[in-house]
Scaffold this motif. Sequence first.
Motif, short mmCIF file in Angstrom:
data_model
loop_
_atom_site.label_atom_id
_atom_site.label_comp_id
_atom_site.label_asym_id
_atom_site.label_seq_id
_atom_site.Cartn_x
_atom_site.Cartn_y
_atom_site.Cartn_z
N LEU A 24 0.82 -1.21 0.00
CA LEU A 24 0.00 0.00 0.00
C LEU A 24 0.86 1.26 0.00
O LEU A 24 0.61 2.20 -0.77
N GLY A 25 1.87 1.29 0.85
CA GLY A 25 2.69 2.49 1.00
C GLY A 25 3.49 2.84 -0.24
O GLY A 25 3.71 4.02 -0.54
N LEU A 26 3.94 1.82 -0.98
CA LEU A 26 4.71 2.10 -2.19
C LEU A 26 3.85 2.63 -3.32
O LEU A 26 4.37 3.06 -4.35
N ARG A 27 2.53 2.61 -3.15
CA ARG A 27 1.65 3.26 -4.13
C ARG A 27 1.79 4.79 -4.06
O ARG A 27 1.50 5.48 -5.03
N LEU A 28 2.18 5.30 -2.90
CA LEU A 28 2.32 6.74 -2.71
C LEU A 28 3.62 7.25 -3.30
O LEU A 28 4.66 6.56 -3.22
N ALA A 29 3.60 8.45 -3.86
CA ALA A 29 4.81 9.02 -4.45
C ALA A 29 5.92 9.17 -3.41
O ALA A 29 7.09 8.99 -3.74
N GLU A 30 5.54 9.47 -2.16
CA GLU A 30 6.57 9.61 -1.13
C GLU A 30 7.04 8.28 -0.58
O GLU A 30 8.00 8.21 0.16
N GLY A 31 6.33 7.19 -0.96
CA GLY A 31 6.74 5.87 -0.51
C GLY A 31 6.52 5.66 0.98
O GLY A 31 5.59 6.20 1.57
N VAL A 32 7.39 4.86 1.58
CA VAL A 32 7.27 4.53 3.00
C VAL A 32 8.51 5.00 3.75
O VAL A 32 9.60 5.08 3.19
N LYS B 155 17.91 -0.81 -11.41
CA LYS B 155 17.18 -0.43 -12.63
C LYS B 155 16.65 1.00 -12.56
O LYS B 155 16.27 1.58 -13.57
N GLY B 156 16.58 1.56 -11.33
CA GLY B 156 15.99 2.88 -11.17
C GLY B 156 14.49 2.86 -10.97
O GLY B 156 13.85 3.91 -10.96
N TRP B 157 13.91 1.67 -10.79
CA TRP B 157 12.48 1.57 -10.53
C TRP B 157 12.16 1.88 -9.07
O TRP B 157 11.05 2.31 -8.76
N VAL B 158 13.12 1.63 -8.20
CA VAL B 158 12.97 1.92 -6.77
C VAL B 158 14.06 2.91 -6.37
O VAL B 158 15.20 2.82 -6.85
N GLU B 159 13.70 3.86 -5.50
CA GLU B 159 14.64 4.89 -5.06
C GLU B 159 14.62 5.01 -3.54
O GLU B 159 13.61 4.70 -2.90
N VAL B 160 15.73 5.46 -2.99
CA VAL B 160 15.77 5.86 -1.58
C VAL B 160 16.12 7.34 -1.56
O VAL B 160 17.21 7.74 -1.98
N ILE B 161 15.18 8.15 -1.15
CA ILE B 161 15.37 9.60 -1.07
C ILE B 161 15.28 10.00 0.39
O ILE B 161 14.21 9.91 1.01
N GLY B 162 16.41 10.43 0.96
CA GLY B 162 16.43 10.72 2.39
C GLY B 162 16.15 9.44 3.16
O GLY B 162 16.86 8.44 3.00
N GLU B 163 15.09 9.44 3.95
CA GLU B 163 14.74 8.23 4.69
C GLU B 163 13.46 7.60 4.16
O GLU B 163 12.79 6.84 4.83
N ARG B 164 13.16 7.89 2.88
CA ARG B 164 11.96 7.34 2.25
C ARG B 164 12.33 6.32 1.18
O ARG B 164 13.22 6.56 0.35
N LEU B 165 11.64 5.20 1.18
CA LEU B 165 11.77 4.18 0.15
C LEU B 165 10.57 4.32 -0.77
O LEU B 165 9.42 4.28 -0.32
N ARG B 166 10.81 4.50 -2.08
CA ARG B 166 9.69 4.78 -2.97
C ARG B 166 9.93 4.21 -4.36
O ARG B 166 11.06 3.89 -4.74
N LEU B 167 8.84 4.13 -5.14
CA LEU B 167 8.92 3.79 -6.55
C LEU B 167 9.16 5.07 -7.35
O LEU B 167 8.64 6.13 -7.00
N SER B 168 9.94 4.96 -8.42
CA SER B 168 10.17 6.13 -9.27
C SER B 168 8.95 6.39 -10.13
O SER B 168 8.13 5.51 -10.38
N ASP B 169 8.83 7.63 -10.60
CA ASP B 169 7.69 8.04 -11.44
C ASP B 169 8.23 8.52 -12.78
O ASP B 169 9.06 9.45 -12.81
#
Length: 392
Positions: free
Chosen positions: A324-332, A359-373
């Motif tokens: 559910l959380g990875l659906r959000l742009a900010e991730g988890v 692959k760049g499909w998943v990113e870690v930005i700061g302390e957030r784990l998210r899918l790229s857009d």
Amino acid sequence: MNQKVNVPEMASAAYVHIPFCRRRCFYCDFPVSVVGDRLRGETSGTISQYVEALCREIAMTPTGQPLKTIFFGGGTPSLLSTKQLQQILATLEKHLGIAAGAEISMEVDPGTFDLAHISGYSSVGVNRVSLGVQAFQAELLQFAGRSHSVVDIFTSVELIHQVEISEFSLDLISGLPHQSLEQWQDSLDQAVAMMPTHISIYDLTIEPGTAFGRYYKPGDQPLPTDETTVKMYQMGQKVLTDAGYEHYEISNYARPGHQCQHNRVYWENRPYYGFGMGAASYIDGKRFTRPRKTKEYYRWLDSGGIIDCEVTPPEEVLLETLMLGLRLAEGVSLSMLVGKFGEDQVKEIYKCLQPYLDKGWVEVIGERLRLSDPQGFLFSNVVLADLFEQLG
């Protein structure tokens, strides 16, 4: 393993299911009851009986903290009379409480309400409406089995703007049978021109048991090809973000400050009440879905409306939180994952996701784990399926 179990928090959100529709759309697998084109809340004994049962269920619910979000979904909630909607809200207020400034959302369909109805809904507390447009082409509406016309869409939007409901969302579907890229571009442009504060785009899913499930298999013509549906997703992302909408969730776009707070409860895996036929709830760590058929739902209520299910195991809570959380742009939040599930579990998540980080499909930005857009969002099913296989 360093594992932690989270203490369930109290729910402050409620989903209320109104199952009645004029007809069943060809893609729909929701629990609905068809009442035809003539009946609505003011004239249907079936709808009145259901509203009474719904209020009875709400009254049986143990009290908690006041509701901050309420979402009337369906079905077609705009078939309710203002009096029936007021009755349901009054019951929620009496037994659970409604917080000041609560977001009260209602799904409405074009052609199912007039000025008196939408004004009435607003007067009793609805401050957010979601209009089920789906397409702006008459032939596509017909192919999808929708009951409204293109003229109904424009009339309904005029009424919503006339009443000045503060939050106005609009729904579209991509990947419909016979739908072209040119038609999709036109629908996006017309949606933006209507100035909603929020737009949802859903890619058609062929569900078993639906009319489309009988007509087509995924990949069959006249369904658009996978290549075309990818282009539709990318086109939607570009058109809407260029128009000033934030792509805050895989299928959802909002003007700054206008995200749907109720749906964020789901994506953040927080607890919520569910009321009505087929409605799901997540309370005290337990997920429970009510009977999907009217008679069974009434029998369940008559037997005491007992919710008898197990607390969701920690490993399932983890997978749900990620799904559910990875659906959000900010991730988890990584710190949240560590706090709830432990450092060892988070290391396992990293190990599983490493190919997608590369692959760049998943990113870690700061302390957030998210899918790229958009690439991560486009391949979210691949990423999530791998997580479920390796962590499940």
